[in-house]
Scaffold this motif. Sequence first.
Motif, PDB file in Angstrom:
ATOM      1  N   GLN A  80       0.722  -1.354  -0.067  1.00  0.00           N
ATOM      2  CA  GLN A  80      -0.169  -0.060   0.111  1.00  0.00           C
ATOM      3  C   GLN A  80       0.871   1.365  -0.088  1.00  0.00           C
ATOM      4  O   GLN A  80       0.492   2.320  -0.536  1.00  0.00           O
ATOM      5  CB  GLN A  80      -0.954   0.088   1.328  1.00  0.00           C
ATOM      6  CG  GLN A  80      -1.898  -1.208   1.309  1.00  0.00           C
ATOM      7  CD  GLN A  80      -2.805  -1.204   0.451  1.00  0.00           C
ATOM      8  OE1 GLN A  80      -3.444  -0.020  -0.102  1.00  0.00           O
ATOM      9  NE2 GLN A  80      -3.240  -2.591  -0.037  1.00  0.00           N
ATOM     10  N   VAL A  81       1.993   1.128   0.427  1.00  0.00           N
ATOM     11  CA  VAL A  81       2.816   2.355   1.170  1.00  0.00           C
ATOM     12  C   VAL A  81       3.800   2.763   0.233  1.00  0.00           C
ATOM     13  O   VAL A  81       4.687   1.666  -0.164  1.00  0.00           O
ATOM     14  CB  VAL A  81       3.119   2.526   2.322  1.00  0.00           C
ATOM     15  CG1 VAL A  81       4.100   3.716   2.597  1.00  0.00           C
ATOM     16  CG2 VAL A  81       1.957   2.104   3.381  1.00  0.00           C
ATOM     17  N   VAL A  82       4.035   3.992  -0.209  1.00  0.00           N
ATOM     18  CA  VAL A  82       5.151   4.294  -1.118  1.00  0.00           C
ATOM     19  C   VAL A  82       5.944   5.389  -0.289  1.00  0.00           C
ATOM     20  O   VAL A  82       5.301   6.182   0.243  1.00  0.00           O
ATOM     21  CB  VAL A  82       4.681   4.849  -2.638  1.00  0.00           C
ATOM     22  CG1 VAL A  82       5.885   5.678  -3.272  1.00  0.00           C
ATOM     23  CG2 VAL A  82       4.020   3.911  -3.390  1.00  0.00           C
ATOM     24  N   SER A  83       7.210   5.424  -0.493  1.00  0.00           N
ATOM     25  CA  SER A  83       7.971   6.589   0.260  1.00  0.00           C
ATOM     26  C   SER A  83       8.357   7.704  -1.019  1.00  0.00           C
ATOM     27  O   SER A  83       8.780   7.297  -2.107  1.00  0.00           O
ATOM     28  CB  SER A  83       9.563   5.854   0.663  1.00  0.00           C
ATOM     29  OG  SER A  83      10.273   7.025   0.920  1.00  0.00           O
ATOM     30  N   LEU A  84       8.014   8.725  -0.721  1.00  0.00           N
ATOM     31  CA  LEU A  84       7.809   9.874  -1.610  1.00  0.00           C
ATOM     32  C   LEU A  84       9.074  10.927  -1.228  1.00  0.00           C
ATOM     33  O   LEU A  84       9.006  11.248   0.108  1.00  0.00           O
ATOM     34  CB  LEU A  84       6.695  10.477  -1.839  1.00  0.00           C
ATOM     35  CG  LEU A  84       5.534   9.833  -2.870  1.00  0.00           C
ATOM     36  CD1 LEU A  84       4.504  10.955  -3.196  1.00  0.00           C
ATOM     37  CD2 LEU A  84       6.201   9.582  -4.139  1.00  0.00           C
ATOM     38  N   GLY A  85      10.008  11.364  -1.880  1.00  0.00           N
ATOM     39  CA  GLY A  85      10.878  12.260  -1.474  1.00  0.00           C
ATOM     40  C   GLY A  85      11.235  13.319  -2.583  1.00  0.00           C
ATOM     41  O   GLY A  85      11.276  12.951  -3.682  1.00  0.00           O
ATOM     42  N   LEU A  86      11.374  14.536  -2.229  1.00  0.00           N
ATOM     43  CA  LEU A  86      11.717  15.605  -3.074  1.00  0.00           C
ATOM     44  C   LEU A  86      13.104  15.993  -2.451  1.00  0.00           C
ATOM     45  O   LEU A  86      13.212  16.242  -1.636  1.00  0.00           O
ATOM     46  CB  LEU A  86      10.746  16.843  -3.088  1.00  0.00           C
ATOM     47  CG  LEU A  86       9.331  16.525  -3.022  1.00  0.00           C
ATOM     48  CD1 LEU A  86       8.542  17.917  -3.119  1.00  0.00           C
ATOM     49  CD2 LEU A  86       8.963  15.924  -4.461  1.00  0.00           C
ATOM     50  N   VAL A  87      13.869  16.607  -3.509  1.00  0.00           N
ATOM     51  CA  VAL A  87      15.084  17.180  -3.222  1.00  0.00           C
ATOM     52  C   VAL A  87      15.497  18.119  -4.166  1.00  0.00           C
ATOM     53  O   VAL A  87      15.356  18.110  -5.341  1.00  0.00           O
ATOM     54  CB  VAL A  87      16.303  16.274  -3.442  1.00  0.00           C
ATOM     55  CG1 VAL A  87      17.727  16.621  -3.144  1.00  0.00           C
ATOM     56  CG2 VAL A  87      16.216  14.946  -2.714  1.00  0.00           C
ATOM     57  N   VAL A  88      15.914  19.419  -3.650  1.00  0.00           N
ATOM     58  CA  VAL A  88      15.938  20.672  -4.120  1.00  0.00           C
ATOM     59  C   VAL A  88      17.032  21.523  -3.531  1.00  0.00           C
ATOM     60  O   VAL A  88      17.589  21.104  -2.459  1.00  0.00           O
ATOM     61  CB  VAL A  88      14.801  21.631  -4.429  1.00  0.00           C
ATOM     62  CG1 VAL A  88      13.414  20.828  -4.780  1.00  0.00           C
ATOM     63  CG2 VAL A  88      14.339  21.932  -2.949  1.00  0.00           C
ATOM     64  N   PRO A  89      17.437  22.473  -4.147  1.00  0.00           N
ATOM     65  CA  PRO A  89      18.588  23.146  -3.545  1.00  0.00           C
ATOM     66  C   PRO A  89      18.059  23.943  -2.344  1.00  0.00           C
ATOM     67  O   PRO A  89      16.818  24.511  -2.600  1.00  0.00           O
ATOM     68  CB  PRO A  89      18.997  24.368  -4.625  1.00  0.00           C
ATOM     69  CG  PRO A  89      18.652  23.641  -5.855  1.00  0.00           C
ATOM     70  CD  PRO A  89      17.505  22.737  -5.580  1.00  0.00           C
ATOM     71  N   THR A  90      18.451  24.358  -1.222  1.00  0.00           N
ATOM     72  CA  THR A  90      18.149  24.570  -0.130  1.00  0.00           C
ATOM     73  C   THR A  90      17.590  25.885  -0.279  1.00  0.00           C
ATOM     74  O   THR A  90      16.583  26.433   0.258  1.00  0.00           O
ATOM     75  CB  THR A  90      19.140  24.676   1.022  1.00  0.00           C
ATOM     76  OG1 THR A  90      19.693  23.362   1.049  1.00  0.00           O
ATOM     77  CG2 THR A  90      18.476  25.209   2.505  1.00  0.00           C
ATOM     78  N   ALA A  91      18.357  27.114  -1.076  1.00  0.00           N
ATOM     79  CA  ALA A  91      17.880  28.081  -1.329  1.00  0.00           C
ATOM     80  C   ALA A  91      16.329  28.232  -2.066  1.00  0.00           C
ATOM     81  O   ALA A  91      15.521  29.163  -1.826  1.00  0.00           O
ATOM     82  CB  ALA A  91      18.837  28.952  -2.374  1.00  0.00           C
ATOM     83  N   VAL A  92      15.952  27.360  -2.940  1.00  0.00           N
ATOM     84  CA  VAL A  92      14.743  26.987  -3.403  1.00  0.00           C
ATOM     85  C   VAL A  92      13.652  27.199  -2.615  1.00  0.00           C
ATOM     86  O   VAL A  92      12.593  27.998  -2.361  1.00  0.00           O
ATOM     87  CB  VAL A  92      14.551  26.091  -4.338  1.00  0.00           C
ATOM     88  CG1 VAL A  92      13.081  25.906  -4.822  1.00  0.00           C
ATOM     89  CG2 VAL A  92      15.436  26.230  -5.441  1.00  0.00           C
TER      90      VAL A  92
END
Length: 458
Positions: A232-244
Amino acid sequence: MKTDVFIIGGGPGGAMSAMFLLREGIKPIILEQEEFPRFHIGESMTGEAGQVLRRLGLEDKMQAANYPVKHGVKVYGAEGVNSWFIPVSARSPEWKLSPGTTWQVRRSDFDGMILQESEVRGATAIRGKAVKALLGGDGAVRGVTMRHSDGRLEDIESEVVLDCSGLATFLANQRVTGPKYVGSYDKQIAFFTHVTGALRDSGSSGEEAKDNTLIFYRKKFHWAWFIPIDDQVVSLGLVVPTAVFQESGQTTEEFFHSYLPEINPGLKRRSLDIKLIEKVHVIPNYSYQVRRFCGKGFICIGDAHRFIDPIFSFGLSATMREAEFAVPHVLAYLGGKGRALPNPFAEHMVFCEKGADNLEDMVDLFWEQPFAFSGLVHRFYREEMIDAFAGRVYETEHQPSRAILAFRKMLARTREYENEDAYSIPIGSRFHPERAAIWEPNSPLPTTEDWMSSAPTF
Ligand SMILES: Cc1cc2nc3c(=O)[nH]c(=O)nc-3n(C[C@H](O)[C@H](O)[C@H](O)COP(=O)(O)OP(=O)(O)OC[C@H]3O[C@@H](n4cnc5c(N)ncnc54)[C@H](O)[C@@H]3O)c2cc1C
């Protein structure tokens, strides 16, 4: 208390080190500061991480626990339509390549399971926090001072300390090691959670397998992961430059929700009906490198000395493999070998660093020249890249491969390893020499908190 081997940290690095030592008849003590189960990120394994589990006889346990089976990783381009796929693979002792599988793990379950298994096999796991390294007159590490949960301090003496403290980098913060450098991706920030309702693929094997890792690229330094961790479960992650993130003026939750549909149309399609079942966690500044991470009486393993970038799921793989590689050196040291040397574990240290450098070259080329990278992965160096994605990046595995050498050329980079102190200068694509070392010789001792919050504060 006295022991041959004292392990700081009961995560995968600690538990794997313990199990490999136990196979050789050494019964270590493991110190873990947290009560398990606890949330932890790092859920997608490489093929070789899976092989480490098999070598330790854990395959049955992995199957019984029903961990999702990963057949490969699919990387989507910015439009969310085109993709390239790298299958999980294995090599025979004759170096014959074959398809393989590995696992995705919910870390709160997995870490608890392997720590418990190491106890069943004979390790002693104790709760508490390592607070100080004990040094002998010759500068050798001879144990640690730990704090029990009731506040009591106790010295534990050992012949060898294995630092498996992860991002906390215990021995580096105690300045037992060389300096800790800012890594290539230190200005990145990751936001992640667990969700239900995400749309995954529906196949049972290969490219369309339902439990594969999906990576969604947007543009340089902007990407997302999609890792199924049960039915059922999916791990979702977003990665961006900290400044954004800082410029958005949003809270972490707000940022996660507003940026998720933006990052890639492919991910947007798959996350229309998601429901968060975990808070949004954040880790900034996760990229660093510790010099001289082995020495008299100590070895740092895995994240305790280096973390590059999570994009291709190399963290667990490097950690678990380094645990396995370290054990013969620990045995030799316990048997008296190299005791008079300034660094009895120099050979192991350079060996691990070379492997990590190969990974860094690969990750850097992906970020610097993503289109060239995908072409090389597909056409010119397919087998070599299948090996690298499986975590086969060490000298004993025909590395650096033609692919890695080509990447270095494209990055206009050379790697020098003439002696144990002239190796692996941090040279990632965003390395800035002027702020390379987080501390100078006479500056106050940094804490883990200093390091973790060295740029942004939340
Ligand atoms: C955003 C992000 C995403 C990631 N995704 C992936 C992925 O998909 N796949 C992958 O393979 N890797 C991934 N990783 C990397 C992965 O999380 C790590 O490489 C892995 O957990 C390292 O294991 P470890 O045992 O070295 O450290 P940890 O798993 O962090 O374990 C260290 C343990 O030491 C304990 N400890 C720390 N200090 C002390 C102390 N002083 N005293 C006692 N105990 C102490 C901690 O409580 C902890 O339990 C990711 C990392 C990040 C930052």
